[in-house]
Design a protein around this motif. Structure first.
Motif, short mmCIF file in Angstrom:
data_model
loop_
_atom_site.label_atom_id
_atom_site.label_comp_id
_atom_site.label_asym_id
_atom_site.label_seq_id
_atom_site.Cartn_x
_atom_site.Cartn_y
_atom_site.Cartn_z
N ARG A 13 31.14 46.95 48.10
CA ARG A 13 31.63 47.76 46.99
C ARG A 13 33.16 47.78 46.98
O ARG A 13 33.78 47.74 45.91
N ARG A 14 33.78 47.81 48.15
CA ARG A 14 35.25 47.76 48.22
C ARG A 14 35.75 46.42 47.66
O ARG A 14 36.74 46.38 46.90
N ARG A 15 35.07 45.35 48.01
CA ARG A 15 35.45 44.03 47.49
C ARG A 15 35.38 44.02 45.97
O ARG A 15 36.28 43.49 45.29
N GLN A 16 34.34 44.61 45.41
CA GLN A 16 34.16 44.61 43.96
C GLN A 16 35.25 45.44 43.27
O GLN A 16 35.75 45.05 42.20
N LEU A 17 35.62 46.56 43.85
CA LEU A 17 36.68 47.38 43.25
C LEU A 17 38.02 46.66 43.29
O LEU A 17 38.79 46.69 42.31
N ILE A 18 38.32 46.01 44.41
CA ILE A 18 39.57 45.25 44.50
C ILE A 18 39.57 44.11 43.49
O ILE A 18 40.58 43.83 42.85
N GLU A 19 38.42 43.47 43.33
CA GLU A 19 38.29 42.41 42.33
C GLU A 19 38.55 42.97 40.93
O GLU A 19 39.23 42.33 40.11
N TYR A 20 38.03 44.16 40.64
CA TYR A 20 38.22 44.75 39.32
C TYR A 20 39.70 45.05 39.08
O TYR A 20 40.23 44.75 38.00
N VAL A 21 40.38 45.64 40.05
CA VAL A 21 41.76 46.07 39.85
C VAL A 21 42.71 44.87 39.77
O VAL A 21 43.57 44.81 38.88
N TRP A 22 42.56 43.91 40.68
CA TRP A 22 43.53 42.80 40.76
C TRP A 22 42.97 41.48 40.23
O TRP A 22 43.61 40.45 40.39
N LYS A 23 41.82 41.51 39.62
CA LYS A 23 41.28 40.38 38.87
C LYS A 23 41.26 39.07 39.66
O LYS A 23 41.70 38.02 39.19
N GLY A 24 40.77 39.18 40.88
CA GLY A 24 40.61 37.98 41.69
C GLY A 24 41.80 37.60 42.54
O GLY A 24 41.69 36.69 43.37
N ASP A 25 42.92 38.27 42.37
CA ASP A 25 44.12 37.94 43.17
C ASP A 25 44.14 38.63 44.52
O ASP A 25 44.99 38.30 45.36
N GLY A 26 43.24 39.58 44.75
CA GLY A 26 43.24 40.32 46.00
C GLY A 26 44.34 41.36 46.03
O GLY A 26 45.23 41.39 45.16
N MET A 27 44.30 42.22 47.03
CA MET A 27 45.34 43.23 47.15
C MET A 27 46.68 42.57 47.40
O MET A 27 46.77 41.59 48.14
N PRO A 28 47.76 43.08 46.79
CA PRO A 28 49.08 42.42 46.93
C PRO A 28 49.56 42.42 48.36
O PRO A 28 49.36 43.38 49.11
N THR A 29 50.23 41.35 48.72
CA THR A 29 50.79 41.22 50.07
C THR A 29 52.32 41.29 50.05
O THR A 29 52.95 41.16 51.10
N ARG A 30 52.91 41.48 48.89
CA ARG A 30 54.37 41.45 48.77
C ARG A 30 55.02 42.71 49.33
O ARG A 30 54.33 43.68 49.68
N GLN A 31 56.33 42.68 49.37
CA GLN A 31 57.14 43.78 49.89
C GLN A 31 57.94 44.42 48.75
O GLN A 31 58.25 43.76 47.75
N PRO A 32 58.35 45.67 48.89
CA PRO A 32 59.20 46.28 47.87
C PRO A 32 60.66 45.87 48.03
O PRO A 32 61.05 45.31 49.06
N GLU A 33 61.46 46.14 47.02
CA GLU A 33 62.90 46.05 47.16
C GLU A 33 63.36 47.29 47.92
O GLU A 33 62.91 48.40 47.65
N ARG A 236 35.21 58.32 33.59
CA ARG A 236 34.23 57.24 33.50
C ARG A 236 34.20 56.62 32.10
O ARG A 236 34.00 55.41 31.96
N ASP A 237 34.42 57.45 31.06
CA ASP A 237 34.41 56.90 29.71
C ASP A 237 35.59 55.96 29.49
O ASP A 237 35.51 55.01 28.70
N ALA A 238 36.71 56.20 30.18
CA ALA A 238 37.89 55.36 30.04
C ALA A 238 37.77 54.08 30.86
O ALA A 238 38.28 53.02 30.46
N GLY A 244 31.65 52.33 37.30
CA GLY A 244 30.30 51.81 37.40
C GLY A 244 30.04 51.14 38.74
O GLY A 244 28.90 51.03 39.19
N ILE A 245 31.10 50.68 39.39
CA ILE A 245 30.98 50.11 40.73
C ILE A 245 30.85 51.21 41.78
O ILE A 245 30.02 51.14 42.70
N ALA A 246 31.66 52.26 41.64
CA ALA A 246 31.63 53.37 42.61
C ALA A 246 32.08 54.64 41.91
O ALA A 246 33.21 54.71 41.42
N GLY A 247 31.21 55.64 41.87
CA GLY A 247 31.59 56.96 41.39
C GLY A 247 32.33 57.72 42.48
O GLY A 247 32.54 57.21 43.59
N TYR A 248 32.67 58.97 42.18
CA TYR A 248 33.50 59.71 43.13
C TYR A 248 32.80 59.93 44.47
O TYR A 248 33.45 59.85 45.53
#
Length: 343
Positions: A13-33, A236-238, A244-248
């Motif tokens: 389920r965690r994998r699916q949520l990350i896929e939803y948010v970052w659309k296949g790119d995975g969680m970002p690995t970059r650094q901030p300024e 959920r409506d938004a 739909g992957i994971a409720g609260y």
């Protein structure tokens, strides 16, 4: 309403949520300024610390996330913490009380602390480019600031990145520069919502505390002071694809499940803004038991009836610090490289 029964299901389920948010790119690995030893913002003046760094994360559509990293006055104790503010909470009195009290308490315990705002609010206040026209900038109505993100959500991009990507990138920075033994996240109101989702997605978070941050959807329509449907990112409506992957209730389990992980939900019994009362008793025992059955992790609720405000009270803060003291002691006991008495 809790659909998770094993660590394998939690991971999937965690994998699916990350896929939803970052659309296949995975969680970002970059650094901030990073601007080291930056000018201290007025909002944080008077806190006891040794240094302030300014961290900037540049996002899509000309959105910028600015946060401040505060270093403790004494030697860092090996822990990293994030404090996440909520919606419409200016950093001026009396709204700054939970921010300043919580951040100072964490600093006094040796934590390096990042203070962060929600997108387009506080230090992040600014225009956002139109979703398909980078040349058109919009200043959102501060009363409904996040409702505009409905126009940004499509199969190729999720506006949830505006909320979650800065958290991941700042934690990347902490990993690189501090290699913290423990990571704690505390959030109030909308920051509590962000804490819930972030802890569910990023297993580097050891301890998370959401204060007046969320209810499951089954309770959202209760006419308690006002229906607590939440802002765009919380509904959920938004975001039917995400929730739909994971409720609260599943997100609570995901944020707590894992060796050494803990999540505390603080409910302000007489909160005038959101999620008051004792309705959490309808779901809290089930979430606690589901995490217990996984044999790793801890989830619990703290009922706070000591005040009538939308805040992190002194009572709740004492509970948070007690949890963190125990976590720090455990980290020190498990780290043979630490000299006796350090932790």
């Amino acid at each position: 309403m809790i659909s998770l029964h094993s660590f394998a299901e939690v991971a999937e389920r965690r994998r699916q949520l990350i896929e939803y948010v970052w659309k296949g790119d995975g969680m970002p690995t970059r650094q901030p300024e990073v601007e080291h030893s930056a000018a201290e913002p007025d909002d944080l003046r008077g806190l006891r610390h040794s240094r302030v760094d300014r961290l900037v994360v540049r996002l899509a559509c000309s959105v910028t996330a600015t946060s401040y990293l505060l270093w403790p006055a004494g030697a860092p104790g090996g822990g990293f913490a994030m404090y996440l503010t909520g919606h419409g909470q200016p950093h001026a009195p009396p709204y700054d009380v939970p921010l300043r009290a919580t951040v100072q308490a964490l600093l006094d315990r040796g934590f390096v602390v990042a203070v962060m705002d929600l997108p387009l609010l506080g230090w992040n206040h600014g225009p956002v480019a139109a979703p398909h026209d980078a040349t058109t900038l919009t200043w959102p109505d501060p009363r409904r600031v996040h409702e505009i993100f409905a126009d940004y959500e499509d199969p190729r991009f999720s506006a949830l990145t505006f909320f979650l990507e800065p958290l991941v990138v700042i934690l990347n920075h902490a990993d690189l520069t501090l290699a913290p033994r423990s990571v704690a996240v505390v959030g109030l109101s909308g920051g509590g919502w962000a804490t819930t989702v972030f802890a569910a997605l990023d297993t580097r978070v050891d301890y998370s505390c959401q204060v007046a941050g969320s209810w499951p959807f089954s309770l959202r329509g209760l006419p308690v002071s006002k229906p607590n449907h939440g802002d765009w990112e919380q509904r959920r409506d938004a975001l039917p694809g995400f929730y739909g992957i994971a409720g609260y209730l599943d997100l609570y389990v995901m944020g707590a499940a894992g060796p050494g992980r803990q999540q505390l939900q603080v409910i302000n019994t007489f909160d005038p803004v959101c999620f008051p009362g004792t309705y959490h008793r309808s779901y809290a025992p089930e979430v606690t038991e589901r995490v217990r059955r996984l044999d790793a992790g801890s989830w619990r609720v703290l009922e706070d009836a000591t005040h009538t405000q939308h805040t992190v009270s002194a009572y709740a803060l004492r509970a948070i610090l007690t949890d963190l003291d125990a976590l720090t002691d455990l980290d020190a006991a498990e780290d043979p490289s630490l000299p006796e008495g350090v932790g």
